[in-house]
Enzyme design. Structure first.
Site, mmCIF file in Angstrom:
data_model
loop_
_atom_site.group_PDB
_atom_site.id
_atom_site.type_symbol
_atom_site.label_atom_id
_atom_site.label_comp_id
_atom_site.label_asym_id
_atom_site.label_seq_id
_atom_site.Cartn_x
_atom_site.Cartn_y
_atom_site.Cartn_z
ATOM 1 N NE ARG A 34 -48.525 25.657 -82.667
ATOM 2 C CZ ARG A 34 -47.452 25.863 -83.428
ATOM 3 N NH1 ARG A 34 -47.567 26.005 -84.737
ATOM 4 N NH2 ARG A 34 -46.249 25.927 -82.890
ATOM 5 C CG HIS A 42 -43.770 30.313 -81.952
ATOM 6 N ND1 HIS A 42 -44.752 29.504 -82.482
ATOM 7 C CD2 HIS A 42 -43.140 30.857 -83.018
ATOM 8 C CE1 HIS A 42 -44.705 29.559 -83.810
ATOM 9 N NE2 HIS A 42 -43.740 30.379 -84.159
ATOM 10 C CD GLU A 80 -41.130 26.043 -87.812
ATOM 11 O OE1 GLU A 80 -40.249 26.851 -88.101
ATOM 12 O OE2 GLU A 80 -42.136 25.852 -88.515
ATOM 13 C CG ASN A 95 -44.981 23.975 -87.493
ATOM 14 O OD1 ASN A 95 -45.967 23.388 -87.057
ATOM 15 N ND2 ASN A 95 -44.278 24.827 -86.769
ATOM 16 C CE1 TYR A 97 -46.368 28.155 -93.525
ATOM 17 C CE2 TYR A 97 -44.983 26.813 -92.101
ATOM 18 C CZ TYR A 97 -45.957 27.768 -92.264
ATOM 19 O OH TYR A 97 -46.555 28.334 -91.160
ATOM 20 C CD GLU A 156 -46.329 27.292 -87.815
ATOM 21 O OE1 GLU A 156 -45.769 27.738 -88.834
ATOM 22 O OE2 GLU A 156 -45.919 27.494 -86.654
HETATM 23 C C1 NOJ Z 1 -43.090 28.757 -89.046
HETATM 24 C C2 NOJ Z 1 -43.079 29.532 -87.786
HETATM 25 O O1 NOJ Z 1 -43.459 28.708 -86.728
HETATM 26 C C3 NOJ Z 1 -43.933 30.800 -87.830
HETATM 27 O O2 NOJ Z 1 -43.573 31.579 -86.735
HETATM 28 C C4 NOJ Z 1 -43.733 31.505 -89.141
HETATM 29 O O3 NOJ Z 1 -44.412 32.731 -89.183
HETATM 30 C C5 NOJ Z 1 -44.211 30.598 -90.257
HETATM 31 N N1 NOJ Z 1 -43.364 29.433 -90.267
HETATM 32 C C6 NOJ Z 1 -44.171 31.222 -91.650
HETATM 33 O O4 NOJ Z 1 -42.866 31.488 -92.006
#
Ligand code: NOJ
Length: 471
Positions: A83, A128, A173, A313, A315, A379
């Site tokens: 990607r 992006h 995002e 995405n 985290y 992500e």
């Molecule tokens: C989401 C974002 O899409 C990416 O650009 C960023 O580096 C990562 N999160 C980590 O923060």
């Protein structure tokens, strides 16, 4: 939640593994071969204090010149897809599509061809966060004209690359992007609290919808690709599961941060709870209209059904209770206050708190809320200080894939792919080069930007190759 490792579970046939990057974070070559200025170039060069150590993406990983090395790494990892994002100002220096830059188009043709020659599918993000500065000067995402600019840009991408690209993401995002129009945490760093983020979100959604319909009308039959929009998805859990108020608040937060973008796409219109709470707030403030714009019937129809897969995405996770977070409050209208469990480890980046149970709950939530759509985790990754023996990253990947396997095998969630962020250490926006997310280290002090695989690279390679979680 028990963290037994699901080593007996396999990823289903056809499950895809990939790695992710983004143009401004890795390419460098910020002014080469006709590329125009984007909003991150502008911030980095003229307001560098907004970025940790006044760093910038002028050279970054130098992937513009070293893309073959990146593809070789992806190949060695046995990845099914890679990607990456396209830099709009490399394709058209001002963002206007009557003035294209053939060398920029050529660069992405070479990258795509190199990937395909190595049997790796390109999964391409159109946007992006690196908006052409010229379009920003016109107002950027709060100007409705952006919808058509984005559509024209997408048309050029489908026309030039769609014969070979079968996986598209329109916007990365949008929620984060909105923070650039609200609490000034990303470019364009506008402080338009209360109104800016809703307008920016509204026109990003409409831009996404128009691009999807354009594909339907002109390209889909021939190109047969898939389109989605990548949503950042912190999962909100109730602080106290026994409390009805906390459960309601967590659900409201999930709707305010994720439903905001996926309710219009999967169900039509903004989530009712968001409509209700924002309208109520605006009324109590004596505003003549609601800051959350309204879609016309036609726009609701345009947007509904515009995702071929659900792209997340993910985290981190938060506990939620009624109230307000400390400054800066991105969206006070939802009235949710977040905290974390003491036992959850914190990565090098303070916002990235490790709680894989949140990913599990998120996957089950998506299944229930949107009728089990195919999901690609576009992500997921961990931030550290750049060590090569990155055992915490290995643990992070392991625990997140573990709950993914549980969701697939026990809850029958239709998860079709997983993407590690990131292939390379790279420019982490306002955090500069402080946090490292790569499974490959890049030496930013060396002009040749040498790449060195970390321990997590070997670990991930084994999973990708065996399609099983290794202990
Ligand atoms: C989401 C974002 O899409 C990416 O650009 C960023 O580096 C990562 N999160 C980590 O923060």
């Amino acid at each position: 939640m028990s963290m037994t490792l699901n080593t007996d579970y396999k990823f289903p046939d056809g499950f895809m593994f990939g790695a992710s990057t983004a143009a401004y974070q890795i390419e460098g070559a910020w002014n080469e071969d006709g590329k125009g200025e984007n909003i991150w170039d502008r911030i980095a060069h003229f307001h560098s204090k907004l970025i940790q150590d006044s760093e910038n993406g002028d050279i970054a990983c130098d992937s513009y010149h070293k893309y073959k090395e990146d593809v070789a790494l992806a190949k060695d990892l046995n990845l099914n897809f890679y990607r990456f994002s396209i830099s709009w100002t490399r394709i058209a220096p001002t963002g206007e599509m009557h003035k294209l830059n053939p060398k920029g188009i050529d660069y992405y043709n070479r990258l795509i061809d190199e990937l395909l020659a190595n049997n790796i599918e390109p999964l391409v993000t159109m946007y992006h966060w690196d908006l052409p500065q010229y379009l920003q000067d016109l107002g950027g995402w709060v100007n409705p004209i952006m919808v058509d600019y984005f559509k024209e840009y997408a048309k050029v991408l489908f026309s030039n690359f769609g014969d070979r690209v079968k996986w598209w993401i329109t916007l990365n995002e949008p929620l984060q992007m909105c923070k650039g129009y609200s609490i000034s945490s990303y470019a364009p760093f506008l402080n338009l609290r209360n109104t800016g983020h809703y307008l920016a979100g509204h026109y990003q959604l409409l831009a996404h919808g128009k691009v999807y319909r354009l594909y339907d009308e002109i390209f889909r039959e021939k190109q047969k690709g898939n389109i989605s929009i990548a949503l950042n998805t912190v999962f909100f859990l109730p602080k106290n599961k026994e409390s009805e108020e906390d459960r309601e608040t967590a659900e409201r937060a999930n709707q305010f941060e994720r439903g905001w973008f996926s309710h219009p796409i999967y169900k039509g219109d903004y989530p009712p709870v968001m409509r209700e709470w924002v309208d109520k707030k605006c009324k109590s403030e004596g505003r003549p209209w609601s800051t959350l714009p309204t879609f016309s019937e036609e726009e609701i129809k345009l947007l509904k059904g515009t995702a071929d897969f659900y792209s997340i995405n993910h985290y981190s996770t938060r506990l939620t209770t009624h109230g307000y977070d400390q400054n800066p409050v991105f969206n006070p209208d939802g009235e949710y206050k977040t905290s974390i469990e003491k036992s959850w480890p914190v990565s090098a980046a303070p916002w990235l708190i490790v709680a894989p149970e949140g990913l599990y709950e998120l996957l089950v939530w998506i299944k229930k809320e949107y009728d089990n759509p195919p999901v690609i985790i576009t992500e997921n990754g961990y931030a550290d200080d750049g060590r090569l023996n990155d055992l915490e990253r290995i643990d992070y990947i392991k625990s997140h894939l573990n709950v993914t396997l549980k969701a697939i095998n026990e809850d029958k969630c239709d998860i079709i792919g997983y993407t590690i962020w990131s292939l390379l250490d790279n420019f982490e926006w306002t955090d500069g080069y402080r946090y490292h997310f790569g499974i490959v280290s890049v030496d930013f002090n060396n002009p040749r930007r040498p790449r060195v695989p970390k321990a997590s690279y070997q670990y991930f390679k084994k999973i990708v190759t065996t399609k099983k979680l290794n202990v």
